[in-house]
Design a protein around this motif. Sequence first.
Motif, mmCIF file in Angstrom:
data_model
loop_
_atom_site.group_PDB
_atom_site.id
_atom_site.type_symbol
_atom_site.label_atom_id
_atom_site.label_comp_id
_atom_site.label_asym_id
_atom_site.label_seq_id
_atom_site.Cartn_x
_atom_site.Cartn_y
_atom_site.Cartn_z
ATOM 1 N N PHE A 151 0.154 -9.923 -7.396
ATOM 2 C CA PHE A 151 0.162 -8.333 -7.936
ATOM 3 C C PHE A 151 -0.814 -8.373 -9.108
ATOM 4 O O PHE A 151 -1.358 -7.192 -8.777
ATOM 5 C CB PHE A 151 1.136 -8.043 -8.672
ATOM 6 N N MET A 152 -1.260 -9.077 -9.781
ATOM 7 C CA MET A 152 -2.567 -8.806 -10.628
ATOM 8 C C MET A 152 -3.606 -8.137 -9.552
ATOM 9 O O MET A 152 -4.241 -7.205 -10.616
ATOM 10 C CB MET A 152 -2.658 -9.474 -11.627
ATOM 11 N N ILE A 153 -3.922 -9.315 -8.855
ATOM 12 C CA ILE A 153 -5.006 -9.542 -8.646
ATOM 13 C C ILE A 153 -5.368 -7.633 -7.420
ATOM 14 O O ILE A 153 -6.283 -7.124 -7.500
ATOM 15 C CB ILE A 153 -5.666 -9.897 -7.459
ATOM 16 N N ILE A 154 -4.315 -7.578 -6.845
ATOM 17 C CA ILE A 154 -3.886 -6.779 -6.313
ATOM 18 C C ILE A 154 -4.005 -4.926 -6.414
ATOM 19 O O ILE A 154 -4.990 -4.229 -5.737
ATOM 20 C CB ILE A 154 -3.275 -6.334 -5.236
ATOM 21 N N VAL A 155 -3.706 -4.821 -7.867
ATOM 22 C CA VAL A 155 -3.106 -3.364 -8.820
ATOM 23 C C VAL A 155 -5.161 -3.454 -9.372
ATOM 24 O O VAL A 155 -5.126 -2.318 -8.981
ATOM 25 C CB VAL A 155 -2.756 -4.010 -9.532
ATOM 26 N N ILE A 156 -5.513 -4.770 -9.640
ATOM 27 C CA ILE A 156 -6.561 -4.344 -10.342
ATOM 28 C C ILE A 156 -7.742 -4.413 -9.416
ATOM 29 O O ILE A 156 -8.630 -3.606 -9.960
ATOM 30 C CB ILE A 156 -7.179 -5.844 -11.077
ATOM 31 N N PHE A 157 -8.262 -4.879 -8.187
ATOM 32 C CA PHE A 157 -9.277 -5.004 -7.157
ATOM 33 C C PHE A 157 -8.890 -4.298 -5.641
ATOM 34 O O PHE A 157 -9.419 -3.598 -5.122
ATOM 35 C CB PHE A 157 -9.472 -6.426 -6.651
ATOM 36 N N LEU A 158 -7.742 -3.863 -5.750
ATOM 37 C CA LEU A 158 -7.299 -3.441 -4.177
ATOM 38 C C LEU A 158 -5.859 -2.097 -4.480
ATOM 39 O O LEU A 158 -5.161 -2.235 -4.164
ATOM 40 C CB LEU A 158 -6.498 -4.103 -3.067
ATOM 41 N N PRO A 159 -6.246 -1.474 -5.810
ATOM 42 C CA PRO A 159 -5.246 -0.524 -5.831
ATOM 43 C C PRO A 159 -4.160 0.207 -4.728
ATOM 44 O O PRO A 159 -3.424 0.479 -5.197
ATOM 45 C CB PRO A 159 -5.519 0.774 -6.190
ATOM 46 N N GLY A 160 -5.186 0.472 -3.353
ATOM 47 C CA GLY A 160 -4.403 0.526 -2.164
ATOM 48 C C GLY A 160 -3.435 -0.471 -1.673
ATOM 49 O O GLY A 160 -3.228 -0.143 -0.356
ATOM 50 N N GLY A 161 -3.936 -2.085 -1.858
ATOM 51 C CA GLY A 161 -1.865 -3.229 -1.573
ATOM 52 C C GLY A 161 -3.129 -3.023 0.198
ATOM 53 O O GLY A 161 -4.509 -3.817 0.126
ATOM 54 N N LEU A 162 -2.464 -4.005 0.297
ATOM 55 C CA LEU A 162 -2.918 -5.460 1.483
ATOM 56 C C LEU A 162 -3.518 -4.300 2.316
ATOM 57 O O LEU A 162 -4.406 -4.646 3.093
ATOM 58 C CB LEU A 162 -1.684 -5.832 1.969
ATOM 59 N N VAL A 163 -3.248 -3.605 2.934
ATOM 60 C CA VAL A 163 -3.971 -1.960 4.083
ATOM 61 C C VAL A 163 -5.074 -2.192 3.221
ATOM 62 O O VAL A 163 -6.375 -2.031 4.068
ATOM 63 C CB VAL A 163 -3.017 -1.256 4.240
ATOM 64 N N GLY B 249 0.895 -1.197 -0.198
ATOM 65 C CA GLY B 249 0.377 0.281 -0.003
ATOM 66 C C GLY B 249 1.135 1.185 0.049
ATOM 67 O O GLY B 249 1.255 1.796 1.304
ATOM 68 N N ALA B 250 0.485 1.706 -0.796
ATOM 69 C CA ALA B 250 1.613 2.648 -1.123
ATOM 70 C C ALA B 250 1.148 4.284 -0.528
ATOM 71 O O ALA B 250 -0.486 4.316 -0.564
ATOM 72 C CB ALA B 250 2.273 3.123 -2.587
ATOM 73 N N GLY B 251 2.113 5.136 0.285
ATOM 74 C CA GLY B 251 1.421 6.711 0.724
ATOM 75 C C GLY B 251 0.516 5.789 2.487
ATOM 76 O O GLY B 251 0.336 6.347 2.889
ATOM 77 N N THR B 252 1.091 4.327 2.651
ATOM 78 C CA THR B 252 0.420 4.294 3.838
ATOM 79 C C THR B 252 2.089 3.881 4.826
ATOM 80 O O THR B 252 3.007 3.982 4.389
ATOM 81 C CB THR B 252 -0.324 2.487 4.138
ATOM 82 N N LEU B 253 1.675 3.931 6.482
ATOM 83 C CA LEU B 253 2.326 3.324 7.247
ATOM 84 C C LEU B 253 3.307 1.740 6.997
ATOM 85 O O LEU B 253 4.238 2.209 6.836
ATOM 86 C CB LEU B 253 2.409 4.154 8.611
ATOM 87 N N VAL B 254 2.202 1.588 7.317
ATOM 88 C CA VAL B 254 2.461 -0.385 7.397
ATOM 89 C C VAL B 254 2.440 -1.119 6.297
ATOM 90 O O VAL B 254 2.963 -1.772 6.423
ATOM 91 C CB VAL B 254 2.045 -0.992 8.758
ATOM 92 N N GLY B 255 2.033 -0.342 5.555
ATOM 93 C CA GLY B 255 2.097 -1.765 3.923
ATOM 94 C C GLY B 255 2.780 -1.781 2.936
ATOM 95 O O GLY B 255 3.061 -2.652 3.462
ATOM 96 N N PRO B 256 4.742 -0.845 3.937
ATOM 97 C CA PRO B 256 5.354 -1.230 2.128
ATOM 98 C C PRO B 256 6.241 -2.146 3.385
ATOM 99 O O PRO B 256 7.012 -3.151 2.737
ATOM 100 C CB PRO B 256 6.558 0.005 2.526
ATOM 101 N N MET B 257 5.754 -2.340 4.309
ATOM 102 C CA MET B 257 6.238 -3.654 5.866
ATOM 103 C C MET B 257 5.427 -4.652 4.511
ATOM 104 O O MET B 257 6.664 -5.668 5.125
ATOM 105 C CB MET B 257 6.231 -2.635 6.775
ATOM 106 N N LEU B 258 4.850 -4.556 5.081
ATOM 107 C CA LEU B 258 4.155 -5.780 4.956
ATOM 108 C C LEU B 258 4.164 -6.389 3.232
ATOM 109 O O LEU B 258 4.045 -7.743 3.498
ATOM 110 C CB LEU B 258 2.242 -5.688 4.707
ATOM 111 N N GLY B 259 4.315 -5.333 2.433
ATOM 112 C CA GLY B 259 4.596 -5.536 0.539
ATOM 113 C C GLY B 259 6.239 -6.653 0.812
ATOM 114 O O GLY B 259 6.169 -7.411 0.107
ATOM 115 N N ALA B 260 6.932 -6.161 2.311
ATOM 116 C CA ALA B 260 8.240 -7.108 2.010
ATOM 117 C C ALA B 260 8.152 -7.746 2.604
ATOM 118 O O ALA B 260 8.875 -8.727 1.782
ATOM 119 C CB ALA B 260 8.967 -5.464 2.367
ATOM 120 N N GLY B 261 7.700 -8.313 3.347
ATOM 121 C CA GLY B 261 7.725 -9.500 4.493
ATOM 122 C C GLY B 261 6.633 -10.269 3.473
ATOM 123 O O GLY B 261 7.097 -11.614 3.268
ATOM 124 N N LEU B 262 6.164 -10.233 2.353
ATOM 125 C CA LEU B 262 5.415 -10.974 1.501
ATOM 126 C C LEU B 262 6.027 -11.561 1.341
ATOM 127 O O LEU B 262 5.753 -12.976 0.278
ATOM 128 C CB LEU B 262 4.124 -10.841 0.784
#
Length: 386
Positions: free
Chosen positions: A344-356, A280-293
């Motif tokens: 990545f495709m699913i998140i970009v299409i359905f969740l533009p804000g990422g996992l957050v 989730g770009a622009g969020t606080l914890v999102g990048p950490m979640l993406g890195a862990g995933l």
Amino acid sequence: MTNMKKPSFNDTMLILVFAAAILAMPLWLDPFGGNYPDLLQKFAIYGIFAIGFNILFGLTGYLSFGHAAFLGVGSYAAVWSFKLLTMNAIPAVIFGVLFAGLLAAIIGFLSLRRTGIYFSILTLAFAQMSYNLAYSVLTPITNGETGLQLARSDPRILDKLFSDGPASAGLPSTELFGETMSGYPGFYFCAVLLIIGFYISLRIFRSPFGLMLKGIKSNQNRMKYTGLNTRPYMLTAFIISGMYAGLAGSLLAVTDPLAGAERMQWTASGEVVLMTILGGAGTLVGPMLGAGLIKYFENIFSSFDDSVLQQAFSFLPDSVLEIVVPVVGLFVGSGWHLTLGLLFMIIVIFLPGGLVEGFRRIFNYFTSGGGKAETQSVEAHNQAGE
């Protein structure tokens, strides 16, 4: 960044919860098979890398494809600190951050003369030039394709100056005041720096400086029309982001004392972009979640070979097992990139804000009685910045 307010109660709770979750990672990752030290160190290190990248991309919208250059410089500076001065991790981290910040100031000063795709291409070009310099021209400093490593003949001036006994016959280990920086001690050292990095990121997000960066992302031209010079703000954000990358690079050298040009390749820059967008770009914890995933997929999913799958699906009849194992094998083991690509495709299409955004939708769905969460807009998510 003047007139910075003290952290609110919610921010203080967020920091405490984040710190507790990071320090307890060996416990809650145990059921998922991700509690071994090497992987935990990667979670923390690349979390720092992604959080720093998010300060630039998430707050300003400027997409850099060259952050791997700062990661590599941080590693080289740390290893040279080990070779010339001491095996203590503190000077290595300091030099890694400073040299990465210096390089970021140079690249940022030149690249920020352009915006949009031209800025991205410029940063990519600088990163590739840095990679080629490290691989060939600067071989006396980087040791080329072999990589920079420790040697018994290294001077290590400070260690010899304050050493009481004879030098060890083998290669020394990185340490922090006598504690070897490998295994779980190495993880907790990285984890503490991750928590500090997260706290700094939080303060930047909440500061007038952070609000100015968000304004630049929203409409930079309109801010220029008011007479504001946005370049100093952009350059400062770029340097801070590069210093985070340098910190991550130095920690890679602390936990494994070597540095190679491969850390400066464009693929490493692309990886941190994926981490930030997934979380989730622009969020606080999102990048950490993406890195862990991504690191979990890279280290756990990639280890699922046919023998592991056959054991996992052993309850199925043999006729079905012969079909299931080859099909599932396409998405794990050497094919884990396919699973990551589909995710990545699913998140970009359905969740533009990422996992957050996904977690927020699920939370709102249950707390609002169901269904209302789907009306939450992506714009509101970005404004929340959490």
